[in-house]
Enzyme design. Structure first.
Site, PDB file in Angstrom:
ATOM      1  N   HIS A 134      39.123  38.469  50.186  1.00  0.00           N
ATOM      2  CA  HIS A 134      37.819  38.046  49.657  1.00  0.00           C
ATOM      3  C   HIS A 134      37.788  36.576  49.295  1.00  0.00           C
ATOM      4  O   HIS A 134      38.823  35.927  49.150  1.00  0.00           O
ATOM      5  CB  HIS A 134      37.410  38.897  48.452  1.00  0.00           C
ATOM      6  CG  HIS A 134      38.324  38.812  47.273  1.00  0.00           C
ATOM      7  ND1 HIS A 134      38.453  37.685  46.488  1.00  0.00           N
ATOM      8  CD2 HIS A 134      39.163  39.733  46.730  1.00  0.00           C
ATOM      9  CE1 HIS A 134      39.306  37.930  45.509  1.00  0.00           C
ATOM     10  NE2 HIS A 134      39.773  39.158  45.640  1.00  0.00           N
ATOM     11  N   CYS A 156      44.681  41.372  45.528  1.00  0.00           N
ATOM     12  CA  CYS A 156      43.974  41.070  46.764  1.00  0.00           C
ATOM     13  C   CYS A 156      44.500  39.791  47.394  1.00  0.00           C
ATOM     14  O   CYS A 156      45.422  39.168  46.899  1.00  0.00           O
ATOM     15  CB  CYS A 156      42.479  40.920  46.470  1.00  0.00           C
ATOM     16  SG  CYS A 156      41.704  42.420  45.817  1.00  0.00           S
TER      17      CYS A 156
END
Length: 181
Positions: A134, A156
């Site tokens: 992301h 992430c």
């Protein structure tokens, strides 16, 4: 008008503009998810090398693009459980594309697989999930490439927003992703 008043007025205008920018960024005003590029320019494999802090897109063995990344706040080792701050290691796939993410666009990694879930549960923990590639969290896009100064995600793979738009346009659902130590 005195210099002091002029300075205060300029500071107030700047503060209002900055607040407006952050609010618009957080609310995703004007955000448009890029369309997928033509098939020959799409990745057929994604490689994340954690120690190199690099994400590379491949097509038929050739490099399409490479990007510097930030990882989970405790990046060494394979993700063991929810909240450990580690970025997983292994082979997964892109499960879905999220144009309305809490971070500027995101691609969901298929972690946890059955082995990950079983290993976490054997130790009495949940495996965690929502592992994504992301952009920067909404409201903080002004950080730009400064995000790379520290591993800041919860597990992430973080990239700058313009890089995420490029990755999003080149990676489709089902694309394999390998995360290496």
């Amino acid at each position: 008008m005195s210099r002091r008043r002029t300075g205060l007025a300029a500071a107030a205008i700047l503060a209002v503009a900055a607040t407006g920018f952050v609010v618009a960024d957080r609310a995703q005003i004007g955000r448009v998810a890029p369309d997928l590029v033509a098939e020959p320019e799409r990745a057929d494999r994604v490689l994340v090398e954690k120690s190199a802090r690099r994400l590379t897109l491949f097509r038929d063995g050739r490099v399409l693009a490479a990007y510097p990344v930030s990882l989970g706040f405790s990046p060494v080792g394979h993700k063991q459980r929810e909240g450990d701050g580690r970025t997983p290691e292994g082979v997964y796939a892109i499960a879905y594309r999220n144009p309305l993410s809490v971070a500027h666009l995101s691609l969901k990694v298929s972690y946890p697989n059955e082995a990950d879930a079983r290993a976490a549960q054997d130790t009495g923990y949940e495996p965690g999930g929502d592992i994504m590639i992301h952009g920067i969290m909404n409201g903080f896009s002004w950080l730009g490439r400064l995000h790379r100064l520290k591993d800041w995600t919860s597990g992430c793979v973080g990239v700058a927003n313009d890089e995420m738009a490029d990755i999003y346009a080149r990676v489709d659902v089902g694309t394999p992703i390998e995360l290496r130590p």
